[in-house]
Design an enzyme around this catalytic site. Structure first.
Site, PDB file in Angstrom:
ATOM      1  N   ARG A  58      -7.785  14.819 -14.653  1.00 43.06           N
ATOM      2  CA  ARG A  58      -7.105  15.928 -13.982  1.00 43.06           C
ATOM      3  C   ARG A  58      -5.866  16.367 -14.765  1.00 43.06           C
ATOM      4  NH1 ARG A  58      -5.961  14.819  -7.900  1.00 43.06           N
ATOM      5  NH2 ARG A  58      -4.788  13.201  -8.931  1.00 43.06           N
ATOM      6  N   LYS A 161     -19.209  -0.047  -6.563  1.00 46.79           N
ATOM      7  CA  LYS A 161     -18.885  -0.529  -5.233  1.00 46.79           C
ATOM      8  C   LYS A 161     -17.412  -0.240  -4.942  1.00 46.79           C
ATOM      9  CE  LYS A 161     -17.605  -4.898  -4.627  1.00 46.79           C
ATOM     10  NZ  LYS A 161     -16.443  -5.605  -5.180  1.00 46.79           N
ATOM     11  N   HIS A 191     -21.964  -5.461 -10.658  1.00 47.98           N
ATOM     12  CA  HIS A 191     -21.817  -5.987 -12.020  1.00 47.98           C
ATOM     13  C   HIS A 191     -22.259  -7.445 -12.127  1.00 47.98           C
ATOM     14  CE1 HIS A 191     -17.926  -7.658 -10.730  1.00 47.98           C
ATOM     15  NE2 HIS A 191     -17.969  -8.420 -11.805  1.00 47.98           N
ATOM     16  N   LYS A 195     -24.613  -9.855 -15.319  1.00 47.75           N
ATOM     17  CA  LYS A 195     -24.157 -11.070 -16.021  1.00 47.75           C
ATOM     18  C   LYS A 195     -25.366 -11.781 -16.617  1.00 47.75           C
ATOM     19  CE  LYS A 195     -20.021 -11.854 -13.260  1.00 47.75           C
ATOM     20  NZ  LYS A 195     -18.896 -11.898 -14.184  1.00 47.75           N
ATOM     21  N   GLU A 229     -12.001 -17.737  -7.779  1.00 51.08           N
ATOM     22  CA  GLU A 229     -11.091 -17.029  -8.687  1.00 51.08           C
ATOM     23  C   GLU A 229      -9.697 -17.620  -8.554  1.00 51.08           C
ATOM     24  OE1 GLU A 229     -11.980 -12.630  -9.224  1.00 51.08           O
ATOM     25  OE2 GLU A 229     -12.349 -12.930  -7.103  1.00 51.08           O
ATOM     26  N   ASP A 248     -15.799  -7.653  -0.166  1.00 46.94           N
ATOM     27  CA  ASP A 248     -15.578  -7.477  -1.602  1.00 46.94           C
ATOM     28  C   ASP A 248     -16.601  -8.250  -2.432  1.00 46.94           C
ATOM     29  OD1 ASP A 248     -14.108  -6.602  -3.882  1.00 46.94           O
ATOM     30  OD2 ASP A 248     -13.158  -8.572  -4.007  1.00 46.94           O
ATOM     31  N   HIS A 253     -22.054  -8.884  -4.235  1.00 45.91           N
ATOM     32  CA  HIS A 253     -22.470  -9.728  -5.356  1.00 45.91           C
ATOM     33  C   HIS A 253     -23.239 -10.984  -4.926  1.00 45.91           C
ATOM     34  CE1 HIS A 253     -19.834  -7.111  -7.452  1.00 45.91           C
ATOM     35  NE2 HIS A 253     -18.714  -7.737  -7.172  1.00 45.91           N
ATOM     36  N   LYS A 353      -9.931 -16.014  -3.565  1.00 45.12           N
ATOM     37  CA  LYS A 353      -8.912 -15.765  -4.594  1.00 45.12           C
ATOM     38  C   LYS A 353      -7.842 -16.832  -4.462  1.00 45.12           C
ATOM     39  CE  LYS A 353      -9.797 -10.888  -5.092  1.00 45.12           C
ATOM     40  NZ  LYS A 353     -10.535 -10.898  -6.355  1.00 45.12           N
TER      41      LYS A 353
HETATM   42  C1  BG6 Z   1     -15.155  -7.300  -8.188  1.00 43.30           C
HETATM   43  C2  BG6 Z   1     -14.241  -7.550  -7.037  1.00 43.30           C
HETATM   44  O1  BG6 Z   1     -16.316  -6.641  -7.780  1.00 43.30           O
HETATM   45  O2  BG6 Z   1     -15.506  -8.546  -8.794  1.00 43.30           O
HETATM   46  C3  BG6 Z   1     -13.009  -8.295  -7.476  1.00 43.30           C
HETATM   47  O3  BG6 Z   1     -13.878  -6.320  -6.442  1.00 43.30           O
HETATM   48  C4  BG6 Z   1     -13.389  -9.555  -8.195  1.00 43.30           C
HETATM   49  O4  BG6 Z   1     -12.174  -8.598  -6.377  1.00 43.30           O
HETATM   50  C5  BG6 Z   1     -14.384  -9.267  -9.298  1.00 43.30           C
HETATM   51  O5  BG6 Z   1     -12.207 -10.125  -8.741  1.00 43.30           O
HETATM   52  C6  BG6 Z   1     -14.908 -10.565  -9.895  1.00 43.30           C
HETATM   53  O6  BG6 Z   1     -15.700 -10.278 -11.002  1.00 43.30           O
HETATM   54  P1  BG6 Z   1     -15.860 -11.321 -12.183  1.00 43.30           P
HETATM   55  O7  BG6 Z   1     -16.872 -10.710 -13.054  1.00 43.30           O
HETATM   56  O8  BG6 Z   1     -14.505 -11.460 -12.814  1.00 43.30           O
HETATM   57  O9  BG6 Z   1     -16.305 -12.603 -11.534  1.00 43.30           O
END
Ligand code: BG6
Length: 505
Positions: A58, A161, A191, A195, A229, A248, A253, A353
Site C-alpha cells: 500500500r 491460517k 505449514h 515439514k 515451544e 493456533d 497443525h 509456549k
Molecule cells: C504457527 C503458529 O502456525 O506455527 C505459531 O501460529 C507457532 O504460534 C508456529 O509458533 C510454530 O511453527 P514451527 O514451524 O516453528 O513449529
C-alpha cells in the site's frame, strides 16, 4: 505430474514459469518465510527463468525501494541469497511491484498489466499474506478484474491460517472464497504438512510393508503428538489473545498430523485420494460431549519463569495482553478414533509456549510384550517407541530393548536412529515445499474445505466449554508443571515423553 504430490520428494520437478504475487509483501510472513523460501527455490533452480515475484504494497514504494527491501530482508533471513552478486542480481531481476489499496479496483488493473508484461501465457499464484478480514475483498477484486480466469494460465490462491475461528466463520470464509475461485484453485496452507518429517511419515508408513501389521490397536498402546515451544507470543498478542494455543496449533497443525498418522492407505497419491482418507479419520473421531471436556482436555497459561537462563514475563504481562486474560498458552487433548483400526487407542495432542525447549515429535508407543520374561523398568525401555522428530534434528528413532554386553542379563534401551542430518542434506523449508507444490498444482499437502470444517466441528465443544471459564491455571514459564496433564494419560502405558532436549536427541 499433477496430483502426484510426492513426485517432489523424489526429484525436484521445475514448475512452469509463475508470477508469484504476494499481497502483504512488506509484512512479517513475507520477509521471514516467503522471500527466503523463494530465494531458496531460485538457488535450486526451481523458479524458472521467467518466473517473477510481484509484491503488492500500500505504501508508495518504487520498484527500487522494493528491490532494496527484499535485499535487506534476505540479508537477515537467508544471507546466502545475496552474498553472491550474480545470483542476487538474477533474483532482483525477477522482482516487480504493484502499489495500491486492496479495496481499489485500479490496483487490480495495474496488477493485470504487470501479469501480462511479458505477453503470452501467464500463470499466477496469489499469496494472501494479509489478515483474513481482507481475503474477501481481494478475491472479489481479483475476480472482477478477470484475474481468477484460467484461460491463459493457472490462477491459484494461497490462504494462510487462521482459517476461521470456529465452524461458522470457517464455513463463511469457504463460501466467500468459493464465490470467486473454484475449490481446485484454493490452497489452504498448513505449514506443518510441508515439514520434511511429516511428509516422511507417509512414505515411511506406506513404503515399508513391515509396519502395516503393527499399525493398529493390537500393537499400539497410544500415540502422542507434541509441539513444545520455548518462545512466548512475541509481538502477536493481537492475534493470540483471540486464538490461544488450541486454535493456533491443535485444531490446525496437530489434527492434520494426527490424520496422516491414522489414515488408511489412499488408493493413490492423488491429492483428493489422500484428503478423502484424512477426512474419513476426522469423521470417525469420537464425539466430545460437553460434560467430557474436563476429562479429555487441559489448558493453562504461562506465568513468570525462567526459560534457559532468561527470566521471562508472565503471559498476562506481555504487551497488549489483558491483565485478566484467560487465553491458554498450553493445551492438551485426548481424542479417540472410533474405527476398526484405532478403537480404544488414545491420540493425545499437546502444545504450548514458554515450555522448556523447542521440540516437536510424534511418538507411537507400542504395547508391552505379553510375557514378562525380563525385568524391565521405564528407563531401560519397557515399551517400544517409534519417534518421528519434526524438530530439531529431524528424523526417526525406534527404541528397542537389548542385552547389556556381559555375563549378567542386564538390559538396556537402544535407539535405532535415522536422523536426516545423517541420511540427507539440503532439506527444504516447509514454505519452500509448499510453494513448490502450489506451482506444480499438487494439492495433497493442503487442507480441503470439508477437512477444515470437520475439524472445527470436532473441537467446538472444547472451545465452547473453555469460553465459559473465567479463570485459568498457570504454569511457571520454562516448565511443564501443568495441572491435569498427566491425568490425560492415566490409562496409557509409560506416561508422557520427556520433551526436554537431551544429548542424544
Ligand atoms: C504457527 C503458529 O502456525 O506455527 C505459531 O501460529 C507457532 O504460534 C508456529 O509458533 C510454530 O511453527 P514451527 O514451524 O516453528 O513449529
Amino acid at each position: 505430474m499433477a496430483g502426484d504430490k510426492f513426485a517432489s520428494l523424489i526429484g525436484s520437478e521445475r514448475p512452469e514459469a509463475t508470477n508469484i504475487v504476494i499481497f502483504g509483501a512488506s509484512g512479517d510472513l513475507s520477509k521471514r518465510k516467503l522471500l527466503p523460501a523463494l530465494a531458496h527455490m531460485h538457488r535450486w533452480n526451481l523458479l524458472g527463468s521467467h518466473s517473477r515475484i510481484i509484491g503488492v504494497v500500500r505504501s508508495k514504494w518504487t520498484r527500487s525501494h522494493w528491490v532494496n527491501y527484499v535485499h535487506d530482508q534476505l540479508l537477515h533471513y537467508f544471507p546466502e541469497a545475496v552474498m553472491n552478486p550474480p545470483s542476487w542480481r538474477r533474483i532482483a531481476d525477477k522482482l516487480d511491484l504493484v502499489v495500491g489499496d486492496l479495496t481499489d479496483p485500479n490496483m487490480y488493473q495495474d496488477l493485470a498489466k504487470a501479469l501480462h508484461a511479458d505477453g503470452g501465457k501467464t500463470n499466477a499464484l496469489y499469496y494472501l499474506a494479509i489478515p483474513p478480514s481482507w481475503y474477501e475483498v481481494v478475491c472479489k477484486n481479483l475476480k472482477d478484474a478477470g484475474l481468477s480466469d484460467e484461460s491463459d494460465g493457472f490462477r491459484r490462491i494461497v490462504v494462510e491460517k487462521p482459517f476461521g475461528m470456529d465452524l461458522a466463520s470457517a464455513k463463511d470464509l469457504n463460501d466467500k472464497l468459493q464465490t470467486y475461485f473454484d475449490e481446485s484453485q484454493i490452497y489452504r496452507i498448513d505449514h506443518y504438512l510441508g515439514k520434511e518429517a511429516v511428509q516422511n511419515l507417509m512414505v515411511f508408513r506406506f513404503a515399508n510393508a513391515v509396519l502395516e501389521p503393527l499399525w493398529n490397536r493390537n500393537y499400539i498402546d497410544h500415540i502422542q503428538i507434541s509441539v513444545s515451544e520455548s518462545l512466548g507470543i512475541g509481538y502477536r498478542a493481537g492475534y493470540y489473545e483471540n486464538s490461544g494455543a488450541f486454535r493456533d496449533m491443535i485444531q490446525s497443525h496437530l489434527m492434520q498430523v494426527m490424520a496422516l498418522v491414522a489414515m488408511e492407505p489412499p488408493i493413490s497419491l492423488d491429492a483428493n485420494d489422500v484428503r478423502d482418507e484424512k477426512m474419513k479419520v476426522l469423521r470417525s473421531m469420537r464425539e466430545i460431549k460437553p460434560e467430557d471436556v474436563k476429562d479429555i482436555a487441559v489448558r493453562a497459561q504461562y506465568a513468570k519463569g525462567k526459560v534457559g537462563d532468561e527470566t521471562v514475563a508472565a503471559y498476562r504481562d506481555e504487551k497488549n495482553v489483558a491483565d485478566d486474560s484467560c487465553t491458554e498458552t498450553f493445551a492438551a487433548v485426548k481424542f479417540y478414533i472410533d474405527n476398526w483400526r484405532w478403537q480404544g487407542v488414545p491420540f493425545v495432542l499437546r502444545t504450548g509456549k514458554r515450555l522448556p525447549d523447542r521440540v516437536s515429535e510424534i511418538c507411537i508407543r507400542f504395547k508391552e510384550s505379553p510375557q514378562k520374561l525380563f525385568d524391565l523398568d521405564h528407563d531401560n525401555g519397557r515399551n517400544n517407541e517409534l519417534i518421528f522428530r519434526l524438530q530439531p534434528d529431524e528424523g526417526m528413532q525406534l527404541t528397542m530393548t537389548a542385552k547389556q554386553p556381559g555375563l549378567s542379563t542386564e538390559l538396556r534401551g537402544v535407539k535405532l536412529d535415522a536422523s536426516y542430518g545423517i541420511v540427507g542434506s539440503g532439506m527444504p523449508e516447509a514454505y519452500e515445499t509448499l510453494l513448490h507444490d502450489v506451482m506444480l498444482g499438487e494439492a495433497g499437502l493442503f487442507s480441503r474445505a470439508d477437512e477444515v470444517e470437520e475439524s472445527w466441528a470436532i473441537v467446538a465443544p472444547i472451545m465452547d466449554a473453555w469460553a465459559k471459564e473465567t479463570d485459568i491455571a498457570t504454569y511457571p514459564a520454562g516448565t511443564l508443571d501443568i495441572l491435569g496433564m498427566d491425568a490425560l494419560l492415566d490409562e496409557c502405558e509409560g506416561g508422557w515423553r520427556d520433551l526436554r532436549l537431551c544429548d542424544d536427541y
